[in-house]
Design an enzyme around this catalytic site. Structure first.
Site, PDB file in Angstrom:
ATOM      1  NE  ARG A   2      -3.649  -2.196  -0.042  1.00 14.26           N
ATOM      2  CZ  ARG A   2      -4.760  -2.505   0.619  1.00 14.26           C
ATOM      3  NH1 ARG A   2      -5.261  -1.649   1.453  1.00 14.26           N
ATOM      4  NH2 ARG A   2      -5.339  -3.637   0.420  1.00 14.26           N
ATOM      5  NE  ARG A   6      -8.475   3.798   1.285  1.00 16.35           N
ATOM      6  CZ  ARG A   6      -9.502   3.155   1.791  1.00 16.35           C
ATOM      7  NH1 ARG A   6     -10.643   3.139   1.155  1.00 16.35           N
ATOM      8  NH2 ARG A   6      -9.384   2.537   2.936  1.00 16.35           N
ATOM      9  NE  ARG A  15     -10.219   5.120  -5.574  1.00 18.29           N
ATOM     10  CZ  ARG A  15     -11.542   5.140  -5.660  1.00 18.29           C
ATOM     11  NH1 ARG A  15     -12.129   5.700  -6.690  1.00 18.29           N
ATOM     12  NH2 ARG A  15     -12.277   4.594  -4.721  1.00 18.29           N
ATOM     13  CG  ASP A  51      -6.699  -5.239  -4.884  1.00 13.25           C
ATOM     14  OD1 ASP A  51      -6.520  -4.374  -4.017  1.00 13.25           O
ATOM     15  OD2 ASP A  51      -7.229  -6.343  -4.645  1.00 13.25           O
ATOM     16  CE1 TYR A 128     -11.116  -9.493   0.747  1.00  9.24           C
ATOM     17  CE2 TYR A 128      -8.997 -10.598   0.637  1.00  9.24           C
ATOM     18  CZ  TYR A 128      -9.784  -9.562   1.097  1.00  9.24           C
ATOM     19  OH  TYR A 128      -9.249  -8.612   1.906  1.00  9.24           O
TER      20      TYR A 128
HETATM   21  O1  CP3 Z   1       0.140   1.400  -3.951  1.00  8.97           O
HETATM   22  C1  CP3 Z   1      -0.497   0.510  -3.435  1.00  8.97           C
HETATM   23  O2  CP3 Z   1      -1.460   0.737  -2.722  1.00  8.97           O
HETATM   24  C2  CP3 Z   1      -0.005  -0.864  -3.750  1.00  8.97           C
HETATM   25  C3  CP3 Z   1      -0.941  -1.673  -4.555  1.00  8.97           C
HETATM   26  C4  CP3 Z   1      -1.842  -2.587  -3.731  1.00  8.97           C
HETATM   27  C5  CP3 Z   1      -3.243  -2.405  -3.552  1.00  8.97           C
HETATM   28  N1  CP3 Z   1      -3.738  -3.525  -2.952  1.00  8.97           N
HETATM   29  C6  CP3 Z   1      -4.030  -1.262  -4.018  1.00  8.97           C
HETATM   30  C7  CP3 Z   1      -5.322  -0.956  -3.360  1.00  8.97           C
HETATM   31  C8  CP3 Z   1      -1.502  -3.777  -3.114  1.00  8.97           C
HETATM   32  C9  CP3 Z   1      -0.106  -4.366  -2.923  1.00  8.97           C
HETATM   33  C10 CP3 Z   1      -2.715  -4.365  -2.635  1.00  8.97           C
HETATM   34  C11 CP3 Z   1      -2.763  -5.688  -2.005  1.00  8.97           C
HETATM   35  C12 CP3 Z   1      -4.018  -6.143  -1.397  1.00  8.97           C
HETATM   36  N2  CP3 Z   1      -5.308  -5.927  -1.795  1.00  8.97           N
HETATM   37  C13 CP3 Z   1      -4.059  -7.011  -0.283  1.00  8.97           C
HETATM   38  C14 CP3 Z   1      -2.856  -7.582   0.419  1.00  8.97           C
HETATM   39  C15 CP3 Z   1      -2.221  -6.542   1.282  1.00  8.97           C
HETATM   40  C16 CP3 Z   1      -2.913  -6.369   2.594  1.00  8.97           C
HETATM   41  O3  CP3 Z   1      -3.381  -5.253   2.835  1.00  8.97           O
HETATM   42  O4  CP3 Z   1      -2.931  -7.312   3.338  1.00  8.97           O
HETATM   43  C17 CP3 Z   1      -5.415  -7.243   0.015  1.00  8.97           C
HETATM   44  C18 CP3 Z   1      -5.952  -8.078   1.151  1.00  8.97           C
HETATM   45  C19 CP3 Z   1      -6.194  -6.565  -0.954  1.00  8.97           C
HETATM   46  C20 CP3 Z   1      -7.678  -6.536  -1.087  1.00  8.97           C
HETATM   47  C21 CP3 Z   1      -8.200  -5.168  -0.953  1.00  8.97           C
HETATM   48  N3  CP3 Z   1      -8.106  -4.184  -1.924  1.00  8.97           N
HETATM   49  C22 CP3 Z   1      -8.875  -4.609   0.158  1.00  8.97           C
HETATM   50  C23 CP3 Z   1      -9.168  -5.337   1.438  1.00  8.97           C
HETATM   51  C24 CP3 Z   1      -9.197  -3.286  -0.167  1.00  8.97           C
HETATM   52  C25 CP3 Z   1     -10.047  -2.323   0.617  1.00  8.97           C
HETATM   53  C26 CP3 Z   1      -9.370  -1.846   1.851  1.00  8.97           C
HETATM   54  C27 CP3 Z   1      -8.477  -0.679   1.598  1.00  8.97           C
HETATM   55  O5  CP3 Z   1      -7.373  -0.654   2.145  1.00  8.97           O
HETATM   56  O6  CP3 Z   1      -8.902   0.262   0.940  1.00  8.97           O
HETATM   57  C28 CP3 Z   1      -8.664  -3.027  -1.456  1.00  8.97           C
HETATM   58  C29 CP3 Z   1      -8.719  -1.751  -2.189  1.00  8.97           C
HETATM   59  C30 CP3 Z   1      -7.403  -1.148  -2.556  1.00  8.97           C
HETATM   60  N4  CP3 Z   1      -6.352  -1.823  -3.104  1.00  8.97           N
HETATM   61  C31 CP3 Z   1      -7.068   0.239  -2.484  1.00  8.97           C
HETATM   62  C32 CP3 Z   1      -5.768   0.364  -2.998  1.00  8.97           C
HETATM   63  C33 CP3 Z   1      -5.004   1.612  -3.212  1.00  8.97           C
HETATM   64  C34 CP3 Z   1      -7.992   1.352  -2.032  1.00  8.97           C
HETATM   65  C35 CP3 Z   1      -8.943   1.618  -3.135  1.00  8.97           C
HETATM   66  C36 CP3 Z   1      -9.492   3.003  -3.111  1.00  8.97           C
HETATM   67  O7  CP3 Z   1      -8.831   3.907  -3.642  1.00  8.97           O
HETATM   68  O8  CP3 Z   1     -10.606   3.169  -2.611  1.00  8.97           O
END
Ligand code: CP3
Length: 321
Positions: A2, A6, A15, A51, A128
């Site tokens: 991450r 965000r 976004r 993601d 999931y």
């Molecule tokens: O720059 C980055 O953020 C890296 C890219 C990245 C994202 N997701 C983007 C993302 C990575 C490496 C992930 C991995 C991911 N996605 C995991 C494993 C890492 C962890 O946190 O354990 C998991 C479980 C997910 C599934 C997922 N995607 C969830 C649970 C969520 C919602 C919760 C949240 O943190 O917002 C997402 C959405 C998501 N993936 C966002 C981002 C930037 C937020 C989306 C938004 O802009 O609303």
């Protein structure tokens, strides 16, 4: 993990104009987001903006990132018939935009820092696909696992195959290291990990070892599972902040690298305290080769950017030789 998340205002501005899936599926934008933290934070590697759930979309389960509510799978897998109905699509057709993003990022980085690709590990993807969303107790996942082990293993085999192919294609497109996220594996007992997950992780890591790039193996809540994760594979084991890095590394053995493990919530503390906590992690690593400094999990949405910068600066300063 991450890296862009965000918390970066530049990400939030993008976004405001584009949906999350739209960002992921538009290589020019996904590449831009990938590069944001490299410019803004001066981190030592770029993490692909994508993601772990994208690859599930082509399996026909209906993926949506609902506003504010996190990811949703509209047609969750609950039994053998659902597992058998999962669609098989080659990664190159399922997520061509991911590979295009990788190529664009590599060109724009021009060797400045390496690019890390990633994928979900089979258990976390299964959680999931079976629950249909994030979960606290993983009741449906464990019902399938305990109630119909053959269907569970079939699902894990399918997800492992998909993951291996997906990661291989990322490497072919230019990813220079890859991380497998088994984010929610900490909900399992060691016995259950051994029976229901370990065999699939072994085949996955054995196949990924042949890609020739370093493979990181990450999970959270894994204090009771570290030795089993090591047995499963990976060149680097990711540690969350609930374990002492030094003690965990001693359990894993000096012949494997470790990654971690600052508490992401520590980034809400004043910069002086962040620096002390960074120093503590580095002290536990003891300057030994094979420590990758990282957070124990992802950057949280409200984290002050200046504090993330303070952390990166502290790591660079305190670990300089
Ligand atoms: O720059 C980055 O953020 C890296 C890219 C990245 C994202 N997701 C983007 C993302 C990575 C490496 C992930 C991995 C991911 N996605 C995991 C494993 C890492 C962890 O946190 O354990 C998991 C479980 C997910 C599934 C997922 N995607 C969830 C649970 C969520 C919602 C919760 C949240 O943190 O917002 C997402 C959405 C998501 N993936 C966002 C981002 C930037 C937020 C989306 C938004 O802009 O609303």
């Amino acid at each position: 993990m991450r890296q862009a998340g965000r918390y970066l205002p530049e990400y939030r501005a993008l976004r405001a104009r584009h949906g999350f899936l739209e960002l992921c599926k538009t290589p020019a934008l996904a590449a831009e987001v990938t590069l944001l933290p490299v410019k803004r934070l001066a981190v030592d590697a770029a993490i692909l903006f994508a993601d772990i759930l994208l690859i599930l979309e082509a399996m026909g389960v209906g993926l949506e990132f609902a506003k504010g509510g996190g990811p949703v799978i509209h047609r969750p897998v609950r039994g053998r018939a659902d597992v058998e109905a999962l669609v098989r699509v080659p990664a190159s057709a399922a997520v061509p935009y991911v590979f295009e993003t990788i190529r664009l990022v590599r060109a724009r980085l021009a060797g400045k820092v390496p690019l890390i690709g990633f994928a979900g590990a089979p258990f976390t993807l299964a959680s999931y696909i079976v629950e249909g969303r994030g979960s606290r107790n993983y009741v449906h996942t464990k019902m399938l696992m305990y109630g119909d082990p053959a269907a569970w293993h079939l699902l894990m085999e399918r997800l492992a195959e998909t993951t291996v192919e997906y990661v291989r294609e990322q490497v072919a497109a230019g990813a220079e290291a890859v991380q497998l996220f088994d984010s929610w594996i900490g909900c399992l007992s060691p016995d259950d990990y051994r029976s229901y997950v370990l065999p699939h992780m072994r085949t996955t890591f054995a196949a990924l070892a042949r890609t020739g790039v370093p493979v990181m193996h990450f999970g959270t809540g894994t204090a009771a599972l570290l030795e089993l994760m090591r047995e499963a594979g990976g060149d680097v084991i990711g540690l969350d902040w609930r374990v002492d890095l030094g003690a965990a590394w001693a359990r894993l053995g000096a012949d494997v690298a470790v990654q971690g493990n600052l508490d992401p919530v520590a980034l809400f503390a004043p910069p002086g305290e962040i620096r002390r906590r960074v120093a503590r992690v580095l002290e536990q690593a003891g300057g030994r080769p094979g420590h990758v400094f990282n957070l124990g999990h992802g950057v949280l949405p409200e984290t002050p950017v200046a504090h993330v910068v303070a952390m990166v600066d502290a790591v660079h300063e305190l670990s300089a030789r």
